[in-house]
Design a protein around this motif. Sequence first.
Motif, short mmCIF file in Angstrom:
data_model
loop_
_atom_site.label_atom_id
_atom_site.label_comp_id
_atom_site.label_asym_id
_atom_site.label_seq_id
_atom_site.Cartn_x
_atom_site.Cartn_y
_atom_site.Cartn_z
N UNK A 24 0.81 -1.22 0.00
CA UNK A 24 0.00 0.00 0.00
C UNK A 24 0.84 1.28 0.00
N UNK A 43 -6.99 -0.59 3.87
CA UNK A 43 -5.79 -0.42 4.70
C UNK A 43 -5.75 -1.46 5.82
N UNK A 101 -7.64 11.60 11.29
CA UNK A 101 -6.66 12.21 12.20
C UNK A 101 -7.34 13.00 13.31
N UNK A 102 -8.52 13.61 13.03
CA UNK A 102 -9.24 14.33 14.09
C UNK A 102 -9.63 13.38 15.22
N UNK A 157 2.38 4.13 18.76
CA UNK A 157 1.38 5.11 18.36
C UNK A 157 0.10 4.36 17.97
N UNK A 198 -5.58 11.32 6.87
CA UNK A 198 -6.67 12.30 7.04
C UNK A 198 -7.89 11.97 6.16
N UNK A 219 -6.61 12.32 17.22
CA UNK A 219 -6.22 13.40 18.14
C UNK A 219 -7.04 13.34 19.42
N UNK A 254 -1.79 17.03 26.53
CA UNK A 254 -2.85 16.41 25.73
C UNK A 254 -3.38 17.39 24.68
N UNK A 309 0.10 -2.82 10.43
CA UNK A 309 0.68 -1.75 11.25
C UNK A 309 0.61 -0.37 10.61
N UNK A 310 -0.50 -0.11 9.93
CA UNK A 310 -0.75 1.22 9.37
C UNK A 310 -1.25 2.12 10.49
N UNK A 311 -0.72 3.34 10.60
CA UNK A 311 -1.15 4.22 11.67
C UNK A 311 -2.42 4.98 11.27
N UNK A 312 -2.32 6.22 10.78
CA UNK A 312 -3.54 6.92 10.39
C UNK A 312 -3.22 7.92 9.29
N UNK A 315 -6.01 10.12 21.52
CA UNK A 315 -4.71 10.32 22.18
C UNK A 315 -4.85 11.29 23.35
N UNK A 316 -5.58 12.38 23.11
CA UNK A 316 -5.73 13.39 24.16
C UNK A 316 -6.45 12.79 25.37
#
Lengths: 391, 391
Positions: free
Chosen positions: A77, B224, B191-192, B216, B234, B195, A195, B229-232, B198-199
């Motif tokens: 990918x 995907x 990604x929003x 992470x 948008x 965020x 944060x 192990x794909x993160x993120x 994580x926060x």
Amino acid sequence: MAAQDFSAQEYADRLAKTRAAMAQRGIDTLIVADPSNMAWLTGYDGWSFYVPQAVILPSQGDLFWWGRPQDKAGAAQTTWLPADHLLDWPEDHVQHPDHHPYEALVQHLKDRDMTRGLGVEMDTYYHSAKSHAILLEAFGPRNIHDATGLVNWQRAVKSDAELALMHRAGRLTSHMHGTLRDGFHAGRPKNELVAEVQAAGVAGIDGIAGDYPAIAPIAPSGLEASAAHITWNDRPLAVNEATYFEVSGCFHRYHAPASRTLYLGEPPADIRRAEDAVLRAIDDTFAAAKPGALCEDVAACVYASFARAGYEKSNRTGYPIGLSYPPDWGERTMSLRPGDTTELREGMTFHLMPGLWTANWGVAITESFVVTEEGAKPLCDFPREIFTRPA
Amino acid sequence: MAAQDFSAQEYADRLAKTRAAMAQRGIDTLIVADPSNMAWLTGYDGWSFYVPQAVILPSQGDLFWWGRPQDKAGAAQTTWLPADHLLDWPEDHVQHPDHHPYEALVQHLKDRDMTRGLGVEMDTYYHSAKSHAILLEAFGPRNIHDATGLVNWQRAVKSDAELALMHRAGRLTSHMHGTLRDGFHAGRPKNELVAEVQAAGVAGIDGIAGDYPAIAPIAPSGLEASAAHITWNDRPLAVNEATYFEVSGCFHRYHAPASRTLYLGEPPADIRRAEDAVLRAIDDTFAAAKPGALCEDVAACVYASFARAGYEKSNRTGYPIGLSYPPDWGERTMSLRPGDTTELREGMTFHLMPGLWTANWGVAITESFVVTEEGAKPLCDFPREIFTRPA
């Protein structure tokens, strides 16, 4: 990051530069285990570097991605490599006491007659002493050469496409520091503020979405700030304490770190004096950081500014930055310090770190910049002064 | 984490266990470069593992922290070691082409007559092939033994104090997944959502403040999600796509990871069938995970459940967890898989990972648990089923 951030021509240029460096060092096949270098050569992206993986780059012909079977889909990918150039190791070798993925790498190399003139990155996080011992056993020490930094050096001068990503990372960093200033109030547990700052970097701004930076926020307060790499805790922000925050936005794996010092109340005279020395050091360095200047000359601007203010300091005061994965956003090649005579070139990018620490506090105000004909151009844009809020 | 999380007696017990294992393997002096092991032995905490550092543990007498000069203040703040047991290397050796911090380590070892029976962690991220070559050159191969995993194995059974931290990490993980479910809406850029999650983990809940996890967030969607192990990115969350989120809260460096699959719309029959197999696998495994059961027996519960549903799978389906630093929250000792005959003991902690992936989607529902006499007790507490939101 994924391969489509850059043109096929840019990847071809990267391979050509790397192969020229290989030829200079007599390396026939380069085994690239540093995930930043893997990404730069192929676009590969994924949090899979905690298991053995590499890009195998012969001096001519096809290159290969090699990794865990379950990460092949991710390689398909994110990289520009065709599916039959993705190699793997047996899944049951993962973190196994009696087997090691590098045994499979040895076989892949033998199958392709890549058994001599092997270059490996001996001083990276993701090529272990054990992995190295397996290669030594299979091919003999005469066929294994240390190629630490070989690819990293090719990354030093950034392309326009890379600089565009780094400027976006700088936008994220500026946004994170804005969030930090807004949220910096006495009595707030520091983790709450961290944060918010992290969330600002990932949620992003103006359609620029953030990725995970290669280093977590460094955010020590008061006495903690005399230490260099303390992250955070839940202690409330206190009056008459300096806190410094070192953070970076990350856009498609590119970074633009910056640190600021914040203070609740009125900073005492010694901290103000350190601030003044640091700010002057940045101005002087930025004026000097033109193509042709040497790394040690740029560093000397910092030391001279500090000396004028009565501080003696001569340790490393900056390093190159760009594409990176944890645990470091530096490129680990040149350094801004005495004895480093590397010539700056247009398009190089650095994190300038003029910091002053005593036993009781630390003042760090740092900037990421691009080398241009007019001197350093910062990647971020927000006030440098110590941010203060009346107690 | 800092040393004060645990009693002096607990640290003394840890040293005694580790020294007993050293004696069994004929190791006189252990050089511990894995930051998780360094923290477990001394309390040391800081994002400094990107440069060489170690704990030096002789079979008797004093132990030492060794690292970069600017990190000594952090060692003084976080470890229980007295100041004169903090050793360093010359600051100008940092990422230097012609010098290496391990040259200073060699000298420290010679000064203290620790030149024979040296144990090093050859297969960790933070003891490089280059570092190892310097030790081999200085002391000869007969004096260097591979001690990979030696300390990690001592960490397998958690103390009550450690379990208390891990339960708090589990509270954070549950809170993060709650935030995820609340925010999971079609059209939101991923990604929003990352965020926010994580926060939530760092701001924490009920006075439990979060630290940075060792991995992470892993959060692939749709196609995907066939990669591991794909993160993120948008891309907006889309209808008729599965997303899986693998995240962990981190409390004083202790982890409790958990994954869930979320779906916008109504999941198709094949995903529901996979979900059912995974949920049954968790129930069966939890019932079996009692002291005395073998790792491979516990894994067999997962495979049997999958086989009943028509899925064939026999790869690793879990690993021990606890104290950790990037890039991995696993302990890298035993594994839940065929051939691993390690006996479970009360107080061991695992991340159970029954996942099913096809070329088009992945379903991962995972849980962290403690081994008890009544079977596995989960560290988190929130619904396991695929979370769906009508499109």
